[in-house]
Design an enzyme around this catalytic site. Structure first.
Site, mmCIF file in Angstrom:
data_model
loop_
_atom_site.group_PDB
_atom_site.id
_atom_site.type_symbol
_atom_site.label_atom_id
_atom_site.label_comp_id
_atom_site.label_asym_id
_atom_site.label_seq_id
_atom_site.Cartn_x
_atom_site.Cartn_y
_atom_site.Cartn_z
ATOM 1 N N SER A 124 41.605 39.936 37.741
ATOM 2 C CA SER A 124 40.768 40.905 38.348
ATOM 3 C C SER A 124 40.923 40.024 40.329
ATOM 4 C CB SER A 124 39.753 40.818 38.056
ATOM 5 O OG SER A 124 39.019 41.342 39.081
ATOM 6 N N TYR A 149 31.246 38.015 34.155
ATOM 7 C CA TYR A 149 32.571 38.661 34.165
ATOM 8 C C TYR A 149 34.009 38.162 34.470
ATOM 9 C CZ TYR A 149 36.080 41.605 35.158
ATOM 10 O OH TYR A 149 37.186 42.212 34.829
ATOM 11 N N LYS A 153 37.095 35.017 33.857
ATOM 12 C CA LYS A 153 38.641 35.734 34.323
ATOM 13 C C LYS A 153 39.000 34.631 34.674
ATOM 14 C CE LYS A 153 39.109 39.786 32.889
ATOM 15 N NZ LYS A 153 39.853 40.638 31.892
HETATM 16 P P1 NAD Z 1 38.352 49.403 29.398
HETATM 17 O O1 NAD Z 1 36.637 48.906 29.087
HETATM 18 O O2 NAD Z 1 38.333 51.151 29.345
HETATM 19 O O3 NAD Z 1 39.495 48.134 27.461
HETATM 20 C C1 NAD Z 1 38.915 47.877 27.087
HETATM 21 C C2 NAD Z 1 39.666 47.765 25.979
HETATM 22 O O4 NAD Z 1 38.647 46.580 25.055
HETATM 23 C C3 NAD Z 1 38.449 49.126 25.797
HETATM 24 O O5 NAD Z 1 38.836 50.006 24.949
HETATM 25 C C4 NAD Z 1 37.141 48.118 24.488
HETATM 26 O O6 NAD Z 1 36.601 48.953 23.236
HETATM 27 C C5 NAD Z 1 38.583 46.763 24.361
HETATM 28 N N1 NAD Z 1 37.973 45.655 23.705
HETATM 29 C C6 NAD Z 1 36.147 44.972 23.887
HETATM 30 N N2 NAD Z 1 36.643 43.698 24.024
HETATM 31 C C7 NAD Z 1 37.584 43.611 22.637
HETATM 32 C C8 NAD Z 1 37.697 43.033 21.210
HETATM 33 N N3 NAD Z 1 36.975 41.698 21.563
HETATM 34 N N4 NAD Z 1 38.737 43.146 20.583
HETATM 35 C C9 NAD Z 1 39.267 43.973 20.452
HETATM 36 N N5 NAD Z 1 39.149 45.020 21.068
HETATM 37 C C10 NAD Z 1 38.273 45.016 22.735
HETATM 38 O O7 NAD Z 1 38.353 48.311 30.434
HETATM 39 P P2 NAD Z 1 39.812 48.588 31.557
HETATM 40 O O8 NAD Z 1 39.230 49.118 32.985
HETATM 41 O O9 NAD Z 1 40.749 49.946 31.220
HETATM 42 O O10 NAD Z 1 40.347 47.406 31.400
HETATM 43 C C11 NAD Z 1 40.924 46.771 31.332
HETATM 44 C C12 NAD Z 1 41.601 45.319 31.661
HETATM 45 O O11 NAD Z 1 41.450 44.987 33.004
HETATM 46 C C13 NAD Z 1 40.311 44.484 30.992
HETATM 47 O O12 NAD Z 1 40.189 43.012 30.710
HETATM 48 C C14 NAD Z 1 39.272 44.244 32.064
HETATM 49 O O13 NAD Z 1 38.330 43.157 32.833
HETATM 50 C C15 NAD Z 1 40.499 44.055 33.359
HETATM 51 N N6 NAD Z 1 40.130 44.800 35.092
HETATM 52 C C16 NAD Z 1 39.533 46.160 34.651
HETATM 53 C C17 NAD Z 1 39.140 46.467 35.970
HETATM 54 C C18 NAD Z 1 38.815 47.761 36.411
HETATM 55 O O14 NAD Z 1 38.266 47.922 37.723
HETATM 56 N N7 NAD Z 1 39.248 48.649 35.562
HETATM 57 C C19 NAD Z 1 39.470 45.774 37.717
HETATM 58 C C20 NAD Z 1 40.399 44.417 37.255
HETATM 59 C C21 NAD Z 1 40.322 43.594 35.969
#
Ligand code: NAD
Ligand code: UDP
Length: 339
Positions: A124, A149, A153
């Site tokens: 991120s 959080y 990362k």
């Molecule tokens: P999201 O919460 O929609 O998707 C993450 C998925 O991972 C969920 O379906 C959750 O059930 C699953 N999960 C969490 N912990 C788990 C575990 N221990 N075992 C198996 N499954 C697990 O989030 P997203 O927005 O799709 O983000 C995806 C990735 O991108 C994350 O790592 C997040 O930190 C990163 N990210 C997201 C954003 C944003 O703004 N959406 C920005 C920067 C980085």
């Protein structure tokens, strides 16, 4: 390639699954459904035109993670799984460190044991911390973050860097996302935050659809042209395409780890976003300006040059596209995915 997508039922993972299949990859998903619903799966199957193999378990369960790799051969892994709510991470830091780090340890160990050395990791822009010059460039150091959080990362990036430096065949892409928004153009999959949304776009969408009364704009006294904070919003479909590009790149690159920003290179203010959403939806988005949110920065966006030059990838969708696609998803699924 056969690609394991962890967190493939989540917001960004689900959109990436569709593009991976369209690019000819064989996709397997693992998700604990901690922050997503199983009802996304039939929608994904409709979009990809066939069955999707989904394993419902928590990656922090080392035995289950190990068993999956013992049963199946993967050419690469895209690791989206993780907890991501900044505010919640301040309240329950241990849950965040444990989930995000342990899932990565279990995964990387299983990959190593079974000879799968290609990994794409979801990082991120938060890892640039408070002092990096804008636009953010990948080589900036030291990485730091203002929340548990964000620090999870930073830590995972460091762990992966050390793993790659220890030698061997690891090829690791770290993708630093800016502000993912938007939805698949079909309107059948999109972002479905549980409870009150923390992020701007889903909040605006819920106000526009009538589920919430008004938006609170956090501060209009920033040193920006209209006084509201600027972020680099990127369409989730562009982000998904960035993963397909990164996967192709690491299939050929020399062993090691490389980071790429996935952003547009442009900042958009909160007020500009509200106006664009009103235009796309034909609805008014009532708002009140309140004080700044603790920890928010005034303005930042990506230097997107490296991804363009090395991945052959650039974001192509506009803020108007992001709003139109979010509105299609929100208006046809006002309550998100069914239970
Ligand atoms: P999201 O919460 O929609 O998707 C993450 C998925 O991972 C969920 O379906 C959750 O059930 C699953 N999960 C969490 N912990 C788990 C575990 N221990 N075992 C198996 N499954 C697990 O989030 P997203 O927005 O799709 O983000 C995806 C990735 O991108 C994350 O790592 C997040 O930190 C990163 N990210 C997201 C954003 C944003 O703004 N959406 C920005 C920067 C980085
Ligand atoms: N924001 C806002 N009201 C909200 C949510 C967010 O004014 O209800 C602002 C926030 O202060 C920031 C921008 O919108 O300037 C983007 O916030 P978001 O939480 O989506 O992303 P982040 O700040 O984590 O990049």
């Amino acid at each position: 390639m056969r690609v394991l997508v962890t967190g493939g039922a989540g917001y960004i993972g689900s959109h990436t699954v569709v593009q991976l299949v369209a690019a000819g990859h064989d996709v397997v998903v693992v998700d604990s459904f901690a922050n997503s619903k199983p009802t996304v799966v039939p929608r994904l199957e409709a979009l990809i035109g066939g069955p999707l193999e989904v394993h419902a378990f928590d990656l922090t369960d080392r035995d289950k993670t190990e068993s999956l790799f013992a049963e199946r051969q993967f050419d690469a892994v895209i690791h989206f799984a993780g907890l991501k709510a900044v505010g919640e991470s301040v309240e329950v830091p241990l849950e965040y460190y444990q989930n995000n780090l342990d899932s990565t340890f279990a995964l990387v160990r299983a990959m190593q044991r079974h000879g799968c050395f290609r990994l794409v990791f979801s990082s991120s822009a938060t890892v640039y911390g408070d002092n990096a010059p804008v636009p953010y460039q990948e080589d900036y150091e030291p990485l730091s973050a203002a929340s548990p959080y964000g620090r999870s990362k930073v830590m995972i990036e460091q762990v992966l860097r050390d793993v790659a430096s220890a030698g061997g065949q690891w090829r690791i892409a770290v993708l630093r996302y800016f502000n993912p928004v938007g939805a698949h153009p079909s309107g059948t999959i999109g972002e479905d935050p549980q409870g009150t949304p923390n992020n701007l776009m889903p909040f605006i969408a819920q106000v526009a659809v009538g589920a919430r009364e008004e938006l609170y704009v956090f501060g209009d006294d920033y040193p920006t042209p209209d006084g509201t904070a600027q972020r680099d919003y990127i369409h989730v479909e562009d982000l998904a395409a960035g993963h397909v590009a990164a996967l192709h790149r690491i299939a050929h690159q020399e062993p090691g780890l490389r980071a790429w920003n996935l952003g547009t290179g442009h900042g958009t203010s909160v007020l500009e976003m509200i106006r664009a959403f009103e235009h796309a939806s034909g609805r008014t988005v009532p708002y009140t300006v309140v004080g700044r949110r603790a920890g928010d920065l005034a303005a930042y966006w990506a230097d997107a040059t490296r991804a363009h030059e090395e991945l052959g990838w650039s974001a192509t969708r506009t803020v108007d596209d992001m709003c139109a696609d979010t509105w299609r998803w929100q208006s046809s699924n006002p309550e998100g995915y069914p239970d």
